[in-house]
Structure formats: C-alpha cells, structure tokens
Write a protein that holds these residues in place. Sequence first.
Motif: not given
Length: 122
Positions: A17, A60, A102-105, A107-109, A111-113
């Motif tokens: 990420t 996701r 750190r899973y929330d960050s 998960a955002a990554f 979604d971005q991918q």
Amino acid sequence: MDPIDKTGALRRILRFTAQNPSSAASRARNPHNSADRSASFEQRIALGLANIDPTAPDARDKAFKVFVQAILADQFGAEAGQDPGFAGLVADVADAIRFSSRYDSLAAFIDQQLALHHPQSP
C-alpha cells in the motif's frame, strides 16, 4: 514447511500500500515485468482484482483474499494453491489480519485498488 507469519503477511500488504498505487497497478498489468518476482506478485493481484465485480457487496472481502492468496502463494509456491486446505488457510490468515488495528487503513487501500482496476465503475 515454515509456519504462516500472519503479522508478516499484514506487513507485506501494508508495504504494498505504501507504493504509488497507480504505478503499482500499471506495473501489474504489464506482462513484461514477469522477470521480477514482485511483478509476478503484482500481476496475480491485478488479475484477481480485475475478476471482481466492484459493485458486489462482498467486493472488499474478495479483494482482500486476493492479496492474502498472492502472499501465501508467493511464500509457499504457486502449487500450494492446489492443496485442498489452501482456501481454509487463506480464510484463517485473512481473519487474523482483520483483527489488526491497522485493518481500517488496509480496507481503504483495498477499495482504492478495486477502483484503480475498474476505472469505469461508479
């Protein structure tokens, strides 16, 4: 066989990420990078993400499993994916990582991918 390092798997995803996502996606789609082991890793991820419907409610989760599968296949060899227990191993590692703070960050990554691999999707 070495034990599964679940924390190491999370670190590897998070390291992925940290790269420029658009350049990582571009390299992943380029088959001429196959000489580089990390390119092969990125190609497996790109192919897996491309096969996911980003509008599906479980997109996701499916994308996250693509990352975990790629890491485990890289660690144990592509033939590990043929083992009947591989899907259970992937699920166990994914569940362990989901409990990380750190899973929330991550998960955002993810979604971005998905968005990068499906630019025409809403």
